[in-house]
Motif scaffolding. Structure first.
Motif, PDB file in Angstrom:
ATOM      1  N   ILE A   4     -35.044 -46.225 -21.083  1.00 30.10           N
ATOM      2  CA  ILE A   4     -35.987 -45.569 -20.177  1.00 30.10           C
ATOM      3  C   ILE A   4     -35.240 -44.637 -19.239  1.00 30.10           C
ATOM      4  N   LYS A   5     -35.739 -43.420 -19.122  1.00 31.34           N
ATOM      5  CA  LYS A   5     -35.109 -42.441 -18.238  1.00 31.34           C
ATOM      6  C   LYS A   5     -35.659 -42.588 -16.826  1.00 31.34           C
ATOM      7  N   MET A   6     -34.752 -42.586 -15.862  1.00 33.37           N
ATOM      8  CA  MET A   6     -35.129 -42.731 -14.458  1.00 33.37           C
ATOM      9  C   MET A   6     -34.468 -41.629 -13.639  1.00 33.37           C
ATOM     10  N   PRO A   7     -35.034 -41.300 -12.463  1.00 36.93           N
ATOM     11  CA  PRO A   7     -34.543 -40.159 -11.675  1.00 36.93           C
ATOM     12  C   PRO A   7     -33.161 -40.403 -11.066  1.00 36.93           C
ATOM     13  N   ILE A   8     -32.330 -39.343 -11.105  1.00 40.02           N
ATOM     14  CA  ILE A   8     -31.008 -39.403 -10.479  1.00 40.02           C
ATOM     15  C   ILE A   8     -30.864 -38.368  -9.365  1.00 40.02           C
ATOM     16  N   LYS A   9     -31.730 -37.320  -9.407  1.00 43.01           N
ATOM     17  CA  LYS A   9     -31.679 -36.301  -8.363  1.00 43.01           C
ATOM     18  C   LYS A   9     -32.949 -35.471  -8.460  1.00 43.01           C
ATOM     19  N   GLU A  10     -33.468 -35.049  -7.306  1.00 48.96           N
ATOM     20  CA  GLU A  10     -34.661 -34.201  -7.313  1.00 48.96           C
ATOM     21  C   GLU A  10     -34.330 -32.853  -7.934  1.00 48.96           C
ATOM     22  N   SER A  11     -35.205 -32.394  -8.807  1.00 50.21           N
ATOM     23  CA  SER A  11     -34.946 -31.163  -9.556  1.00 50.21           C
ATOM     24  C   SER A  11     -34.961 -29.942  -8.647  1.00 50.21           C
ATOM     25  N   ASP A  12     -34.027 -29.017  -8.911  1.00 48.86           N
ATOM     26  CA  ASP A  12     -34.016 -27.756  -8.176  1.00 48.86           C
ATOM     27  C   ASP A  12     -34.659 -26.628  -8.979  1.00 48.86           C
ATOM     28  N   ILE A  13     -35.269 -26.988 -10.142  1.00 54.56           N
ATOM     29  CA  ILE A  13     -35.970 -25.992 -10.957  1.00 54.56           C
ATOM     30  C   ILE A  13     -37.395 -25.875 -10.437  1.00 54.56           C
ATOM     31  N   PRO A  14     -37.800 -24.692  -9.947  1.00 55.80           N
ATOM     32  CA  PRO A  14     -39.158 -24.573  -9.392  1.00 55.80           C
ATOM     33  C   PRO A  14     -40.222 -24.712 -10.473  1.00 55.80           C
ATOM     34  N   ARG A  15     -41.364 -25.214 -10.069  1.00 57.29           N
ATOM     35  CA  ARG A  15     -42.477 -25.319 -11.009  1.00 57.29           C
ATOM     36  C   ARG A  15     -42.956 -23.912 -11.376  1.00 57.29           C
ATOM     37  N   PRO A  16     -43.605 -23.755 -12.550  1.00 57.83           N
ATOM     38  CA  PRO A  16     -44.097 -22.429 -12.946  1.00 57.83           C
ATOM     39  C   PRO A  16     -45.050 -21.857 -11.892  1.00 57.83           C
ATOM     40  N   LYS A  17     -44.841 -20.588 -11.567  1.00 59.37           N
ATOM     41  CA  LYS A  17     -45.678 -19.949 -10.562  1.00 59.37           C
ATOM     42  C   LYS A  17     -47.012 -19.540 -11.163  1.00 59.37           C
ATOM     43  N   HIS A  18     -48.040 -19.490 -10.285  1.00 57.96           N
ATOM     44  CA  HIS A  18     -49.360 -19.086 -10.743  1.00 57.96           C
ATOM     45  C   HIS A  18     -49.375 -17.581 -10.999  1.00 57.96           C
ATOM     46  N   THR A  19     -50.019 -17.191 -12.062  1.00 59.11           N
ATOM     47  CA  THR A  19     -50.225 -15.774 -12.349  1.00 59.11           C
ATOM     48  C   THR A  19     -51.366 -15.259 -11.479  1.00 59.11           C
ATOM     49  N   GLU A  35     -26.037 -47.373  -8.727  1.00 59.17           N
ATOM     50  CA  GLU A  35     -25.842 -46.514  -7.557  1.00 59.17           C
ATOM     51  C   GLU A  35     -26.168 -45.058  -7.856  1.00 59.17           C
ATOM     52  N   LEU A  36     -26.145 -44.696  -9.139  1.00 64.43           N
ATOM     53  CA  LEU A  36     -26.433 -43.310  -9.522  1.00 64.43           C
ATOM     54  C   LEU A  36     -27.899 -42.954  -9.332  1.00 64.43           C
ATOM     55  N   PHE A  37     -28.796 -43.928  -9.463  1.00 65.11           N
ATOM     56  CA  PHE A  37     -30.226 -43.660  -9.490  1.00 65.11           C
ATOM     57  C   PHE A  37     -30.829 -43.729  -8.086  1.00 65.11           C
ATOM     58  N   LEU A  38     -31.946 -43.028  -7.927  1.00 61.54           N
ATOM     59  CA  LEU A  38     -32.597 -42.931  -6.617  1.00 61.54           C
ATOM     60  C   LEU A  38     -33.452 -44.173  -6.374  1.00 61.54           C
ATOM     61  N   ILE A  39     -32.794 -45.267  -6.033  1.00 58.65           N
ATOM     62  CA  ILE A  39     -33.486 -46.547  -5.816  1.00 58.65           C
ATOM     63  C   ILE A  39     -33.688 -46.734  -4.318  1.00 58.65           C
ATOM     64  N   GLU A  40     -34.885 -46.428  -3.852  1.00 61.84           N
ATOM     65  CA  GLU A  40     -35.202 -46.644  -2.440  1.00 61.84           C
ATOM     66  C   GLU A  40     -35.770 -48.041  -2.215  1.00 61.84           C
ATOM     67  N   ASP A  41     -36.592 -48.480  -3.181  1.00 58.60           N
ATOM     68  CA  ASP A  41     -37.210 -49.802  -3.073  1.00 58.60           C
ATOM     69  C   ASP A  41     -37.280 -50.394  -4.476  1.00 58.60           C
ATOM     70  N   GLN A  42     -36.638 -51.526  -4.679  1.00 60.14           N
ATOM     71  CA  GLN A  42     -36.625 -52.130  -6.003  1.00 60.14           C
ATOM     72  C   GLN A  42     -38.027 -52.477  -6.493  1.00 60.14           C
ATOM     73  N   ALA A  43     -38.937 -52.786  -5.580  1.00 58.98           N
ATOM     74  CA  ALA A  43     -40.296 -53.196  -5.963  1.00 58.98           C
ATOM     75  C   ALA A  43     -41.096 -52.036  -6.535  1.00 58.98           C
ATOM     76  N   THR A  44     -40.764 -50.792  -6.142  1.00 57.89           N
ATOM     77  CA  THR A  44     -41.553 -49.626  -6.581  1.00 57.89           C
ATOM     78  C   THR A  44     -40.744 -48.657  -7.423  1.00 57.89           C
ATOM     79  N   PHE A  45     -39.458 -48.957  -7.686  1.00 58.80           N
ATOM     80  CA  PHE A  45     -38.625 -48.024  -8.435  1.00 58.80           C
ATOM     81  C   PHE A  45     -39.160 -47.816  -9.845  1.00 58.80           C
ATOM     82  N   PHE A  46     -39.471 -48.910 -10.522  1.00 53.90           N
ATOM     83  CA  PHE A  46     -40.062 -48.806 -11.856  1.00 53.90           C
ATOM     84  C   PHE A  46     -41.576 -48.717 -11.709  1.00 53.90           C
ATOM     85  N   PRO A  47     -42.216 -47.630 -12.202  1.00 53.28           N
ATOM     86  CA  PRO A  47     -43.677 -47.543 -12.103  1.00 53.28           C
ATOM     87  C   PRO A  47     -44.349 -48.634 -12.922  1.00 53.28           C
TER      88      PRO A  47
END
Length: 888
Positions: A124-139, A172-184
């Protein structure tokens, strides 16, 4: 490919860890219910009695008083003991505390150690850093669609992250703020189901038995399901987490939001990628139908506006032209002669769908279906990136062996990949079942064809009754009637055919599931693929056979007066209406397509609603007891492992109606569009309110359905070309316009007279001529044949061959043009959009960099040296590596 050695090590590790628990701790887990005060718990709670541990899965069972009650109890005891050994925590609700007073509930919680262990096993893939790629802009056009948009907090419930496969040694690599909510919650129930599907419950007949599915099949447990996270009509109160079910109901499942886009990310987060991608496909298909519906509606409006000015209809309705043309009887003896203007309204109605725009729309739909499939490839590729499915492998729950397969296997062989002994069934033991399966499918498809022939016989047998009743003495008067015998029998025959289709479909669904089980497929994926093939073949024949008959066979082999073709030497072959067979194909298509869609939506809405009402009515016998969250979900309908299969089947069947016969009915895309708008909300409503929450599972595409869509797209080009050429009247009109018309100012004048041949009444055999004698000597019929005073009388004339050559030329030209455009579009439109390719590369680069930095920092900490010494150490190691390389 799954690393099974790694999987088994993790499972063995979990068992060893659990066995280290003291008997005191185990006793506490088993007897914990005695310490609980019932009035302290909220009925919407999704936690254990301590209010801390979240319920990830629920099993239920009822005491069985039959002879195998002890065996089932022993199985449950062993199964639950082994679940505890894997590290899962269980809490049992006694039947005395349940609403119906007879059901036990086993609540399951996966603690942190179990989650991190199996998250690594499942990759299972889990977050390691917030993405710096912007979401697609609206036309710029997006601002026009503002009312259709959902709030950003609903459309994008979570930020985008760079992700990596979870590793418990790199926490330690993953963005674990709260173990109870880390895994959806979707990942949690997926992990628990994985454990449940592999957990053993004993050894029977010398074989190790395992898996919750086998226990459900034997009624050892009555149900197994993850919990909804709250009520759909109100938000959850603390300490319960955010109620995503309520958010979905408010923004997705309400019919007043029919014009809104779907919260696709939220659907994926709550139900998993497999269900999420179905709604992405259904939504994309609906969006593309909008363009086809607009063009089809424009073609219909063109036909409506030109209906009164259509030369053919005008001549048919004219008392001096159509009123003077005496037509030959439509059946033997009972039917009388009739005047052509009696079909005035029918000919006008036929022009709505059989006009110059028919050719344009057929070509347009051939191009539309190509654009739809090519753009869907792009949408799917974008989805794989957005939902982290780029490196996706088939999920184990699809690849694992079915319990039925293991039970029937008496042989074992070494798996070349896993190097483990596994059940094996030789081909010779399956051949009888494959033969039975093939014979059953062939028999049922033959039954469909037989039922279609029976409907044809019905139409032929009652046609004379309709004709004698409706025409009688009035047939020779100058009347204008829409309900001609042809239209009347076509309407009643289509309705009867639709009823037969529904009946056959109901029984075949049961039989196809049975014969697929008899084939003993090895995995769940093989089972679903085999069932898909059977169901689609049957649905194809069941729903489309009558349309193929009307389009390509009816009226094509009639013969001519005096020498008609007979079915079973008794019934005269059906003739088309003088306005052509296209209007009958339109009628058939409209009744079957509309009827199926209305019946399907009513069934999908009413069926689970009625069952749930009845189940709750039976369960709610003790109103003073707590009607808990798990009991409420227990009384909901189960979506089932094939629930999504039937949704896809329904959509693909509709796609066939929209593409295969669309040249005869330009309004088909509009009807499909309206149905799909309703379908999306009905499916959303029933999933959110009437069904238990499904186990989250992954999928990166719509699977085998995509191949079926491609096959139907290719076939649709041929069918629409043949419909325009042989069912529509457009080609004979064009031949007359350019080659046979003698009126320069109004070229279509005289077309009706030109398209009807002359027959001498005296040439009627006694068994076909009307019983009542008339004073005219000739009658007309629809064909291109020499008149009775010609030496080649009743043979096809030169115009027939000219028209046939024009039809064949049109088919060849249309198919080549459409296929050429299809190939050009497929070549020009890339499967993966350029911006998605760049985003994937960027994410892979960033993920590698983050992992590299993490490992270096970890190494630095382990060595306990400062930055300069660390850099020197790295340089020394690199020099050693270069020296070793040069030496080699």
């Amino acid at each position: 490919m799954w690393n099974w050695e790694k999987v088994n090590k993790h499972i063995d590790y979990s068992f060893q860890m659990s066995e280290s628990l003291s008997s005191r701790e185990t006793s506490f887990l088993i007897n914990e219910e005695t310490m609980f005060q019932k009035n302290q718990q909220s009925k919407d709670s999704i936690f254990f009695r301590d209010g801390i541990r979240q319920i990830d899965f629920v099993l239920s069972y009822v005491d069985d008083i039959k002879k195998d009650a002890e065996l089932k109890a022993e199985r449950r005891k062993e199964f639950e003991k082994n679940l505890r050994k894997t590290g899962l925590e269980l809490e049992i609700e006694d039947k005395r505390d349940s609403e119906d007073g007879r059901t036990y509930f086993v609540k399951i919680h996966a603690p942190w150690e179990v989650l991190v262990t199996y998250a690594e096993v499942l990759g299972i893939k889990m977050p390691i850093k917030e993405s710096d790629i912007p979401r697609p802009k609206h036309t710029p056009i997006s601002y026009v669609l503002g009312p259709v948009r959902l709030p950003l907090s609903v459309k994008y419930p979570r930020p985008e992250y760079f992700t990596a496969q979870f590793s418990r040694h790199r926490q330690e690599l993953f963005l674990i703020e709260d173990q109870a909510t880390f895994f959806p919650s979707s990942s949690r129930n997926r992990i628990v189901y994985y454990i449940l599907s592999r957990c053993p419950f004993g050894i029977e007949d010398g074989k190790k038995r395992f898996g919750i599915e086998r226990l459900l099949n034997s009624n050892t447990y009555s149900s197994a399901y993850p919990l909804h996270d709250g009520q759909y009509w109100k938000p959850s109160e603390p300490p319960n987490p955010t109620n995503e079910r309520y958010t979905l109901h408010q923004n997705w499942a309400r019919f007043s939001y029919f014009y809104k886009e779907q919260p696709l990310d939220l659907i994926k987060n709550y139900y998993g990628e497999k269900i999420g991608i179905y709604f992405v496909f259904l939504g994309f298909y609906t969006e593309m139908l909008f363009f086809a519906a607009v063009v089809g509606l424009a073609c219909f409006i063109y036909g409506l506006l030109s209906m009164e000015h259509n030369t053919s209809s005008t001549e048919i309705c004219d008392p001096e032209i159509g009123g003077q043309m005496i037509m030959c009887p439509l059946c033997d003896q009972v039917c009388d002669y009739w005047r052509l203007n009696s079909t005035c309204l029918a000919s006008k109605f036929s022009h709505l769908f059989d006009n110059e725009s028919t050719v344009f729309f057929a070509i347009f739909m051939g191009i539309w279906v190509t654009l739809f499939l090519e753009f869907w490839k792009q949408r799917q590729a974008r989805l794989e990136y957005e939902w982290d499915l780029v490196d996706f492998e088939e999920e184990q729950q699809q690849l694992q062996l079915r319990p039925e397969f293991e039970a029937m296997c008496k042989h074992r062989k070494l798996n070349a990949v896993t190097k483990e002994m596994e059940p094996y069934m030789p081909l010779y033991t399956r051949i009888p079942w494959y033969c039975l399966s093939g014979a059953t499918v062939t028999l049922w498809m033959s039954l469909v064809v037989t039922s279609m022939v029976a409907v044809i016989v019905y139409r032929l047998s009652v046609f004379a009754t309709f004709a004698s009743f409706m025409e009688s003495d009035a047939s020779l008067k100058q009347v204008k009637s829409f309900l001609t015998p042809q239209i009347t029998t076509s309407l009643t025959g289509s309705c009867l055919n639709f009823i037969v289709i529904l009946i056959l479909n109901f029984f075949y669904e049961k039989i196809s599931a049975w014969i697929t089980k008899m084939e003993i497929p090895r995995t769940y994926q093989e089972y679903e693929s085999s069932l898909t093939l059977k169901m689609f073949l049957f649905q194809f024949v069941n729903f489309y056979s009558s349309c193929f008959y009307v389009a390509f066979f009816k009226g094509k082999f009639v013969g001519y007066p005096g020498k008609y073709t007979y079915l079973f030497n008794e019934w005269r072959s059906e003739e088309c209406d003088p306005g052509g067979c296209l209007i009958e194909l339109t009628t058939q298509l409209t009744i079957i397509m509309t009827g199926k869609q209305i019946f399907g939506n009513i069934k999908e809405a009413i069926y689970p609603l009625a069952l749930n009402w009845w189940r709750r009515r039976k369960a709610r016998t003790n109103s003073e007891k707590l009607y808990s969250r798990w009991e409420q979900d227990h009384d909901l309908e189960s979506f089932g492992p094939l629930g999504l299969f039937y949704e896809y089947l329904e959509t693909v069947t509709q796609f066939g109606f929209v593409t295969l016969f669309v040249a005869s009915f330009p309004l088909a895309p509009l009807l499909a569009l309206i149905n799909n708008i309703v379908e999306i909300r009905v499916d959303a409503w029933k999933l959110t309110t009437q069904y238990r929450r499904t186990v989250a599972s992954k999928a990166h595409s719509i699977g085998v359905w995509q191949d079926i869509l491609y096959g139907m797209a290719v076939l649709s080009v041929a069918t629409n070309a043949f419909i325009v050429a042989f069912t529509s009247d457009i080609i004979p009109r064009l031949v007359y316009y350019y080659a046979y018309s003698t009126n320069a100012t109004q070229p279509m004048t005289g077309y009706v007279n030109n398209s009807l041949s002359v027959f001498l009444i005296a040439d009627f055999p006694n068994h076909t001529a009307p019983s009542e004698k008339r004073d005219f000597i000739t009658c007309r019929y629809r064909d291109y044949r020499y008149p009775p005073d010609d030496e080649n009388k009743y043979f096809h004339n030169m115009q027939f061959w000219h028209v046939l050559a024009a039809k064949m030329t049109f088919i060849i030209v249309m198919e080549h043009v459409v296929f050429l455009v299809k190939f050009l579009l497929a070549w020009m439109i890339p499967d993966v959009p350029k911006d998605v390719v760049e985003r994937i590369k960027r994410e892979k680069l960033m993920t590698i960099k983050i992992l590299h930095d993490f490992e270096l920092n970890k190494l630095k900490e382990n060595l306990g040296i400062n930055s300069n010494e660390f850099a020197k150490h790295v340089m020394i190691e690199e020099n050693k590596a270069q020296l070793a390389k040069s030496t080699i």
